[in-house]
Scaffold this motif. Structure first.
Motif, PDB file in Angstrom:
ATOM      1  N   TYR A 123       0.926  -1.196   0.043  1.00 15.53           N
ATOM      2  CA  TYR A 123       0.010   0.005   0.167  1.00 15.53           C
ATOM      3  C   TYR A 123       0.738   1.186  -0.051  1.00 15.53           C
ATOM      4  CZ  TYR A 123      -3.555   3.410   1.904  1.00 15.53           C
ATOM      5  OH  TYR A 123      -4.205   4.574   2.138  1.00 15.53           O
ATOM      6  N   ILE A 124       0.646   2.163  -1.035  1.00 16.40           N
ATOM      7  CA  ILE A 124       1.563   3.271  -1.288  1.00 16.40           C
ATOM      8  C   ILE A 124       0.501   4.379  -1.158  1.00 16.40           C
ATOM      9  CG2 ILE A 124       2.892   4.550  -2.726  1.00 16.40           C
ATOM     10  CD1 ILE A 124       3.836   1.758  -3.951  1.00 16.40           C
ATOM     11  N   ARG A 125       0.919   5.555  -0.492  1.00 21.27           N
ATOM     12  CA  ARG A 125       0.513   6.840  -0.343  1.00 21.27           C
ATOM     13  C   ARG A 125       1.310   7.721  -0.958  1.00 21.27           C
ATOM     14  NH1 ARG A 125      -1.943   5.749   4.836  1.00 21.27           N
ATOM     15  NH2 ARG A 125      -0.039   6.928   5.794  1.00 21.27           N
ATOM     16  N   LEU A 126       1.006   8.497  -2.164  1.00 21.77           N
ATOM     17  CA  LEU A 126       2.082   9.490  -2.621  1.00 21.77           C
ATOM     18  C   LEU A 126       1.247  10.557  -3.446  1.00 21.77           C
ATOM     19  CD1 LEU A 126       5.196   9.341  -3.762  1.00 21.77           C
ATOM     20  CD2 LEU A 126       4.262   8.325  -5.580  1.00 21.77           C
ATOM     21  N   ALA A 127       2.010  11.570  -3.230  1.00 19.77           N
ATOM     22  CA  ALA A 127       1.082  12.916  -3.937  1.00 19.77           C
ATOM     23  C   ALA A 127       1.287  12.794  -5.364  1.00 19.77           C
ATOM     24  CB  ALA A 127       2.072  14.305  -3.693  1.00 19.77           C
ATOM     25  N   ASP A 128       2.101  12.290  -5.954  1.00 21.36           N
ATOM     26  CA  ASP A 128       2.081  12.078  -7.146  1.00 21.36           C
ATOM     27  C   ASP A 128       1.931  10.482  -7.906  1.00 21.36           C
ATOM     28  OD1 ASP A 128       2.452  12.772  -9.994  1.00 21.36           O
ATOM     29  OD2 ASP A 128       4.776  11.947 -10.136  1.00 21.36           O
ATOM     30  N   ALA A 129       0.718  10.191  -7.175  1.00 21.64           N
ATOM     31  CA  ALA A 129       0.391   8.525  -7.459  1.00 21.64           C
ATOM     32  C   ALA A 129      -0.140   8.493  -8.785  1.00 21.64           C
ATOM     33  CB  ALA A 129      -0.719   8.224  -6.327  1.00 21.64           C
ATOM     34  N   ALA A 130      -0.967   9.539  -9.459  1.00 19.75           N
ATOM     35  CA  ALA A 130      -1.268   9.231 -10.740  1.00 19.75           C
ATOM     36  C   ALA A 130      -0.071   9.313 -11.740  1.00 19.75           C
ATOM     37  CB  ALA A 130      -2.212  10.688 -10.874  1.00 19.75           C
ATOM     38  N   GLY A 131       0.794  10.214 -11.535  1.00 24.72           N
ATOM     39  CA  GLY A 131       1.908  10.123 -12.345  1.00 24.72           C
ATOM     40  C   GLY A 131       2.809   8.867 -12.183  1.00 24.72           C
ATOM     41  N   LEU A 132       3.014   8.278 -11.078  1.00 24.50           N
ATOM     42  CA  LEU A 132       3.616   7.055 -11.025  1.00 24.50           C
ATOM     43  C   LEU A 132       2.832   6.115 -11.907  1.00 24.50           C
ATOM     44  CD1 LEU A 132       6.163   5.317 -10.127  1.00 24.50           C
ATOM     45  CD2 LEU A 132       4.701   5.126  -7.927  1.00 24.50           C
ATOM     46  N   PHE A 133       1.494   5.997 -11.610  1.00 26.27           N
ATOM     47  CA  PHE A 133       0.617   5.061 -12.287  1.00 26.27           C
ATOM     48  C   PHE A 133       0.928   5.029 -13.799  1.00 26.27           C
ATOM     49  CE2 PHE A 133      -3.530   4.357 -14.305  1.00 26.27           C
ATOM     50  CZ  PHE A 133      -3.679   2.964 -13.890  1.00 26.27           C
ATOM     51  N   SER A 134       0.870   6.383 -14.345  1.00 28.01           N
ATOM     52  CA  SER A 134       1.002   6.493 -15.819  1.00 28.01           C
ATOM     53  C   SER A 134       2.144   6.082 -16.323  1.00 28.01           C
ATOM     54  CB  SER A 134       0.520   8.087 -16.111  1.00 28.01           C
ATOM     55  OG  SER A 134      -0.778   8.203 -15.590  1.00 28.01           O
ATOM     56  N   VAL A 135       3.398   6.620 -15.807  1.00 29.49           N
ATOM     57  CA  VAL A 135       4.377   6.469 -16.303  1.00 29.49           C
ATOM     58  C   VAL A 135       4.982   4.858 -16.085  1.00 29.49           C
ATOM     59  CG1 VAL A 135       7.122   6.616 -15.831  1.00 29.49           C
ATOM     60  CG2 VAL A 135       5.626   8.413 -15.672  1.00 29.49           C
ATOM     61  N   LEU A 136       4.531   4.146 -15.211  1.00 30.09           N
ATOM     62  CA  LEU A 136       4.431   2.612 -15.269  1.00 30.09           C
ATOM     63  C   LEU A 136       3.802   2.020 -16.335  1.00 30.09           C
ATOM     64  CD1 LEU A 136       6.345   3.437 -12.595  1.00 30.09           C
ATOM     65  CD2 LEU A 136       5.494   1.245 -11.351  1.00 30.09           C
ATOM     66  N   GLY A 137       2.533   2.408 -16.306  1.00 33.70           N
ATOM     67  CA  GLY A 137       1.796   1.808 -17.116  1.00 33.70           C
ATOM     68  C   GLY A 137       2.002   1.954 -18.559  1.00 33.70           C
ATOM     69  N   GLU A 138       2.620   3.235 -18.835  1.00 31.32           N
ATOM     70  CA  GLU A 138       2.989   3.299 -20.208  1.00 31.32           C
ATOM     71  C   GLU A 138       4.315   2.503 -20.675  1.00 31.32           C
ATOM     72  OE1 GLU A 138       4.116   7.528 -20.140  1.00 31.32           O
ATOM     73  OE2 GLU A 138       2.133   8.146 -20.482  1.00 31.32           O
ATOM     74  N   ARG A 139       4.970   1.772 -19.547  1.00 33.73           N
ATOM     75  CA  ARG A 139       6.078   0.837 -19.637  1.00 33.73           C
ATOM     76  C   ARG A 139       5.510  -0.530 -19.338  1.00 33.73           C
ATOM     77  NH1 ARG A 139       7.215   5.721 -18.808  1.00 33.73           N
ATOM     78  NH2 ARG A 139       9.091   6.709 -19.546  1.00 33.73           N
ATOM     79  N   GLY A 140       4.184  -0.594 -19.405  1.00 35.53           N
ATOM     80  CA  GLY A 140       3.742  -2.058 -19.414  1.00 35.53           C
ATOM     81  C   GLY A 140       3.647  -2.526 -17.982  1.00 35.53           C
ATOM     82  N   ILE A 141       3.840  -1.785 -16.787  1.00 36.95           N
ATOM     83  CA  ILE A 141       3.469  -2.023 -15.541  1.00 36.95           C
ATOM     84  C   ILE A 141       2.378  -1.509 -15.033  1.00 36.95           C
ATOM     85  CG2 ILE A 141       4.858  -2.239 -13.154  1.00 36.95           C
ATOM     86  CD1 ILE A 141       6.387  -3.099 -15.450  1.00 36.95           C
ATOM     87  N   LEU A 142       1.439  -2.350 -14.575  1.00 39.52           N
ATOM     88  CA  LEU A 142       0.355  -2.082 -14.076  1.00 39.52           C
ATOM     89  C   LEU A 142      -0.012  -2.077 -12.592  1.00 39.52           C
ATOM     90  CD1 LEU A 142      -2.548  -1.286 -15.313  1.00 39.52           C
ATOM     91  CD2 LEU A 142      -3.331  -3.595 -15.236  1.00 39.52           C
ATOM     92  N   LEU A 143       0.002  -1.242 -11.899  1.00 43.27           N
ATOM     93  CA  LEU A 143      -0.448  -0.894 -10.420  1.00 43.27           C
ATOM     94  C   LEU A 143      -2.113  -0.885 -10.422  1.00 43.27           C
ATOM     95  CD1 LEU A 143       2.445   1.412  -9.301  1.00 43.27           C
ATOM     96  CD2 LEU A 143       2.269  -0.906  -9.453  1.00 43.27           C
ATOM     97  N   ARG A 144      -2.380  -0.542  -9.056  1.00 39.36           N
ATOM     98  CA  ARG A 144      -4.012  -0.435  -8.960  1.00 39.36           C
ATOM     99  C   ARG A 144      -3.909   1.017  -8.399  1.00 39.36           C
ATOM    100  NH1 ARG A 144      -8.558   0.211  -8.578  1.00 39.36           N
ATOM    101  NH2 ARG A 144     -10.079  -0.923  -7.544  1.00 39.36           N
ATOM    102  N   HIS A 145      -4.623   1.850  -9.319  1.00 39.12           N
ATOM    103  CA  HIS A 145      -4.948   3.435  -8.721  1.00 39.12           C
ATOM    104  C   HIS A 145      -6.479   3.358  -8.536  1.00 39.12           C
ATOM    105  CE1 HIS A 145      -4.562   7.752  -9.881  1.00 39.12           C
ATOM    106  NE2 HIS A 145      -4.221   7.293  -8.724  1.00 39.12           N
ATOM    107  N   PHE A 146      -6.852   4.241  -7.251  1.00 37.08           N
ATOM    108  CA  PHE A 146      -8.341   4.200  -6.896  1.00 37.08           C
ATOM    109  C   PHE A 146      -8.564   5.624  -7.335  1.00 37.08           C
ATOM    110  CE2 PHE A 146      -5.949   1.083  -4.590  1.00 37.08           C
ATOM    111  CZ  PHE A 146      -6.786   0.210  -4.451  1.00 37.08           C
TER     112      PHE A 146
END
Length: 346
Positions: free
Chosen positions: A287-310
């Motif tokens: 479980y991760i709390r991060l101000a730039d959670a959306a940015g991390l989700f997007s950058v990883l997603g663009e590289r084929g790494i899928l996290l769970r964003h709420f």
């Protein structure tokens, strides 16, 4: 407090590769799907007897599964265990055990409990205060909690169950991740007191989510009521065979708990190297709390790494465990790219 308006509300979940492809159409494939809490190291496949597919499931095998599940989970007896095709299908049926009234869900948590209670006719509210649950007709707690791993002690749960029982209420405890939780806090051994239903998921810990197998544990009369709703042959033959073998395999379970603990610590260390602190979770998800959670989700997603964003918690992420060396390397590389972009923009 947060109320749920309408029983047909759609809930977004992790694990949808179709949605991932739509969000990140140019991502390298295959995706490294870290959006679920499903064990990437599944229980070993084995050759099923042909009858598991060619014949209707035998009642004797259903009883065998209930026996081994009672032993594995610590229920008083097989009479206190009902097997179903996954816990998801149990949620509205279990919620219907309480007459329509005031349903309180300790949150933030797995959103399907709110939807299921609404389907069962309850007025549903998510609350963040444990003590408020004592005023419910139906109280629902996920323990360990998804997505933050919060644990509610058994002593407190039993106290709550007693208050609800005195008023004719029902306590539902979803222990989907208790296989990797503190088992001493499980209520499975207390269900014969009445007024308690404990749910356990098979597919998460054993890494066989597609098998669709789960359990409800309760007093014997409540189990009979639930079984009557499903009728015969509720659990498919292959699920019976895998459930019987895997739940009895205590050696595999012990070794897997050790391996998952090591993997979870490795995830924490990897995120920590790039300045991302892990705030909780279980050994099946972090479980991760991060101000730039959306940015991390997007950058990883663009590289084929899928996290769970709420969508309702924009600063929260949940990360599952990579399943092999290549997935670990891809995660490390994607995190390095994100950290470089972050530092360049600072």
């Amino acid at each position: 407090m947060k109320s749920l308006d309408g029983a047909a509300a759609v809930v977004d979940h992790g694990g949808s590769l179709g949605r991932a492809r739509a969000l990140f159409p140019y991502a390298p494939q295959p995706f490294v799907d870290l959006s679920t809490g499903i064990n990437p190291h599944s229980y070993p496949f084995f050759e099923l007897p042909a009858t598991a597919l060619s014949r209707l499931p035998e009642a004797s095998r259903v009883r065998d599964l209930a026996d081994v599940a009672a032993s594995a989970y610590g229920a008083p007896s097989a009479a206190n265990v009902m097997a179903a095709p996954g816990t998801q299908i149990l949620l509205p049926r279990v919620a219907s055990l309480a007459s329509p009234g005031n349903a309180l869900v300790l949150g933030p948590t797995y959103a399907e409990h709110q939807r299921a209670a609404a389907i069962a006719g309850h007025a549903v509210t998510e609350v963040d205060d444990f003590e408020v649950l004592a005023g419910a007709d139906l109280a629902i707690i996920v323990n360990p909690n998804n997505p933050d791993g919060r644990i509610v002690e058994r002593k407190r749960l039993l106290g709550l169950a007693g208050k609800l029982r005195a008023r004719g209420g029902l306590l539902v405890v979803d222990e989907a991740f208790m296989d990797v939780g503190p088992c001493a806090e499980s209520l499975a051994g207390d269900v014969s007191q009445g007024g308690i239903v404990v749910l356990r998921s098979f597919g998460k810990f054993f890494g066989l989510a597609g098998l669709r197998l789960g359990f409800a544990m309760a007093d014997a009369l409540t189990v009979e009521l639930l079984q009557a709703q499903f009728g015969p042959w509720a659990v498919a033959g292959p699920a019976l065979e895998y459930g019987i073998r895997a739940l009895a395999d205590s050696g595999w379970q012990a070794e897997m708990r050790r391996r998952l603990a090591e993997d979870a610590a490795r995830v924490d260390a990897l995120f920590g190297r790039f300045g991302v602190a892990v705030a909780g979770g279980t050994t099946l998800f972090r479980y991760i709390r991060l101000a730039d959670a959306a940015g991390l989700f997007s950058v990883l997603g663009e590289r084929g790494i899928l996290l769970r964003h709420f969508s309702d918690r924009p600063h929260v992420l949940r990360a599952g465990l990579p399943g092999g060396d290549e997935e670990w390397q891809r995660l490390e590389s994607a995190l390095a790219d994100w950290a470089q972009q972050r530092d360049d923009g600072a």
